[in-house]
Write an enzyme that holds these catalytic residues in place. Structure first.
Site, PDB file in Angstrom:
ATOM      1  N   HIS A 423       5.783 -11.572  -4.016  1.00  0.00           N
ATOM      2  CA  HIS A 423       5.252 -10.221  -3.915  1.00  0.00           C
ATOM      3  C   HIS A 423       3.742 -10.193  -4.132  1.00  0.00           C
ATOM      4  O   HIS A 423       3.113  -9.145  -4.072  1.00  0.00           O
ATOM      5  CB  HIS A 423       5.964  -9.333  -4.952  1.00  0.00           C
ATOM      6  N   HIS A 580      -0.215   3.636  -5.219  1.00  0.00           N
ATOM      7  CA  HIS A 580       0.424   2.321  -5.172  1.00  0.00           C
ATOM      8  C   HIS A 580      -0.312   1.260  -5.983  1.00  0.00           C
ATOM      9  O   HIS A 580       0.245   0.193  -6.250  1.00  0.00           O
ATOM     10  CB  HIS A 580       0.534   1.885  -3.703  1.00  0.00           C
TER      11      HIS A 580
END
EC number: 2.7.4.1
Length: 688
Positions: A423, A580
């Site tokens: 990720h 985010h």
């Protein structure tokens, strides 16, 4: 220890999204889109979280989770909460449709068609719709057909001879859901495709009487179950799992309210559902259709104007490496253009002095310039290595497709790491300059996706610092080899040492507070659910550390509890852009430490993913990020405060209170004190 329930916390987040659909400060069609986002979010919630909990109930799992709920209790609480939210959404969408009508955008019901409109729709049905439709009869020789995940279907009750029969007709996805009935100057009239089909449904069953019709939709278990121990080729296993996703167990049935009882019963039995899984919808079923609704040019005022990101001043597009070598560069998307990231990789692909490009990719757009540039670089003989995460949820198929194309062009593609999801967001460019190797990096909090970079707030750092470059090389050697650990000096890598690094930083604040010094932690993330991290924050609060958190989505920490978390405040910001970025700031006895990361404070990020956290060493960039965080904490327009009972509340502005709208101020750079300061942040040479 006090912990809020994860699923109910997520539903509180989606409630905040829904309430944006009723915020009169948002343009009308922005509100409609928030209604669609609410539906899309809820689909994924059922496909992943509800499906997992339902499996636990089926298996008889009776253990309580950290919040004190059994699986069955969670399912019941979710059911009750969702029904209330769906009813609220129906009310909001009905009000929005009335407002749209006042603005000359009309969505008709079948019964509202005039004679001329009826004839026009009949012609449309006969020429455009009828040839596409396939009626599927259900009887003892033809079982109930497979109903695709999230597909729309009409159930038809027929009188065949002297018997009642069922037929299913899929509403074609290849045709526009909104059928234009009429268009005049400043006025457009539409009807939903399923209504057109329903009006003329008898054309599909000549000689039989249509007794009733109803629209329905199912949501299936969409999570992939991959047994990696048995996977000789992970790529092939994931391809097969993606193909089988559409066959997942049904977890929810949405059906039009007022449906004929016989139809409802037959569908329920065919799908093997109980009443708790059935949601009757009064209004438009599947509001995600509004994502594809296109306003005419004369109605563009109903949308928010597209925001045009700033172009970085004095950023030498002809020689990005020179600019980065002159000093670290910070970019804040979508306020500053993502093009600079794509240009960095494009230029690296063309530069004859570049020897190698290494990058991690999690989610990219369907027509990614970055992916194209990586292929071009390989064509030119450069060493290109890409670590692609195949199991990026619901993006698996897209990732498989472009990864295969990269392999065909000579790129070394690594399909993830055994047992871990990659990720991290990092690009390393290795360049030969005057017979020496020079490394250039981009590190970020968000994906290398030019589409989401327009609507997600994320931060990125370009640097040519040698310490960062050396760590990046070690990182890529670890992920491409067999290493079970990584040795770094400035970068922190999960799952190897990121949790421990956070503990060290929090412990330093605890010690400062115990010594009577100022101690403060400020952090921003998407979700906070890791139990051990919450325990550490409770410990810090009890010691007197002032903790201010901005958590967009799920937060299971309970703030403001005397003797436990009275020094912790949590807020959530939901606005035009999806928050985010992950920011972690520690007071550090006055020598502030600022970090950016790809990781949230979730167990999956800290324990089961390859994640990166990196320090911001440039003092001007560090100050800018600190000001951004201060702005988020001061926001009183799009902010919601988390209460100790798990609910969120929005504080009403006092009469003379100054409005602080963080996202609007970030658009304009008004949060900076001076023009000279902002210029220095955008571009600096070695003397600054």
């Amino acid at each position: 220890m006090e912990i809020l329930n994860r699923e109910l916390s997520w539903l509180e987040f989606n409630k905040r999204v829904l309430l944006e659909a009723s915020d009169q400060e948002n343009p009308l069609f922005e509100r409609v889109k928030f209604g669609a986002i609410f539906s899309s979010n809820l689909d994924e919630f059922f496909m992943v979280r509800v499906a997992a909990i339902k499996n636990q109930v089926t298996l008889g799992y009776a253990e309580k989770d950290p919040s004190g709920f059994t699986a069955l209790e969670k399912l019941n609480a979710i059911n009750e909460k969702v029904r209330g939210l769906v009813t609220h959404q129906e009310e909001i969408l009905k009000a929005l449709i009335i407002e749209m009508k006042k603005e000359g955008v009309v969505i008709l019901n079948a019964s509202e068609l005039t004679e001329n409109q009826y004839e026009k729709m009949q012609l449309y049905f006969n020429t455009e719709v009828f040839p596409v439709l396939t009626p599927m009869a259900v009887d003892f020789t033809r079982r109930f057909p497979h109903v695709a995940n999230k597909g729309l279907y009409l159930a038809v009750k027929l009188m065949v001879g002297f018997e009642t029969k069922l037929a299913i007709v899929q509403v074609p996805e290849v045709l526009n859901r909104f059928v234009e009935v009429e268009k005049k100057k400043g006025h457009s009239t539409y009807i939903l495709l399923e209504d057109v089909i329903s009006i003329f449904i008898d054309h599909l069953f000549p000689g039989h009487q249509v007794l009733a019709t109803s629209l329905f939709r199912v949501t299936r278990n969409g999570d992939l179950t991959i047994v990696e121990d048995e996977a000789e080729d992970l790529l092939m296993v994931i391809e097969e799992a993606v193909r089988l996703r559409k066959w997942g167990e049904t977890v929810r049935l949405e059906i039009s309210s007022g449906t004929d009882s016989w139809l409802s019963s037959v569908i329920k039995d065919a799908l093997m559902l109980d009443n708790s899984q059935i949601y009757e919808i009064d209004g438009i079923l599947d509001a995600t259709c509004f994502f594809k609704f296109k306003l005419s040019k004369t109605k563009r005022h109903l949308n928010r104007p597209d925001y045009q990101p700033r172009v970085l001043k004095d950023f030498d597009k002809k020689n990005l490496f020179k600019t980065i070598k002159n000093g670290d560069l910070f970019v804040h998307h979508p306020y500053e253009t993502f093009d600079v990231v794509a240009d960095f990789i494009k230029q690296a692909s063309k530069d004859p002095q570049v020897l190698a490009i290494k990058q991690t990719l999690y989610r990219v757009s369907g027509n990614s310039q970055i992916v194209k540039a990586l292929g071009d670089a390989a064509d030119r003989g450069k060493q290109v290595t890409v670590l692609v995460e195949l199991m990026a949820r619901f993006d698996e198929e897209n990732n498989i497709n472009w990864a295969k194309k990269l392999e065909q062009r000579g790129v070394h593609v690594i399909y993830g790491i055994y047992g871990l999801k990659t990720h991290s967001k990092i690009t390393l460019v290795v360049r030969k300059e005057k017979n020496k190797i020079k490394r250039y990096l981009h590190l970020g909090t968000g994906n290398y996706n030019d589409q989401t970079a327009r609507i997600y707030t994320d931060m990125g750092l370009f640097t040519a610092r040698e310490s960062f470059g050396a760590d990046a090389s070690n990182f890529f050697n670890m992920v491409s080899g067999f290493a079970t650990a990584v040795h770094t000096n400035v970068l922190t890598v999960a799952p190897f040492n990121l949790r421990q690094r956070f503990y060290q930083l929090i412990d330093a604040e605890i010690e400062a507070a115990k010594a009577g010094k100022k101690a403060k932690i400020t952090a921003k993330m998407n979700s906070l659910v890791d139990i051990e991290m919450i325990e550490k924050l409770y410990e810090a609060s009890r010691a007197g550390v002032q903790i201010r958190l901005v958590v967009r989505g799920i937060c299971t920490l309970v703030p403001g509890v005397e003797g436990l978390s009275e020094n912790i405040r949590v807020k959530s910001i939901v606005g035009e852009f999806l928050e985010h970025s992950r920011i972690y700031i520690f007071h550090n006895d006055g020598d502030r430490k600022v970090f950016l990361s790809s990781a949230d404070w979730m167990s999956r990020n800290l324990n089961r993913r390859i994640e990166l956290m990196f320090p911001v060493e440039d003092p001007l960039i560090s100050e800018r990020i600190n000001r951004i965080m201060s702005l988020y904490l001061k926001d009183n327009v799009k902010s919601w405060q988390l209460n100790s009972d798990g609910s969120y509340s929005k504080k009403a502005l006092k009469k003379d209170e100054k409005r602080v709208h963080a996202q609007e101020l970030l658009k304009s750079l008004d949060y900076l004190d001076s023009e000279s300061f902002s210029e220095a942040l955008v571009f600096r040479n070695k003397e600054v």
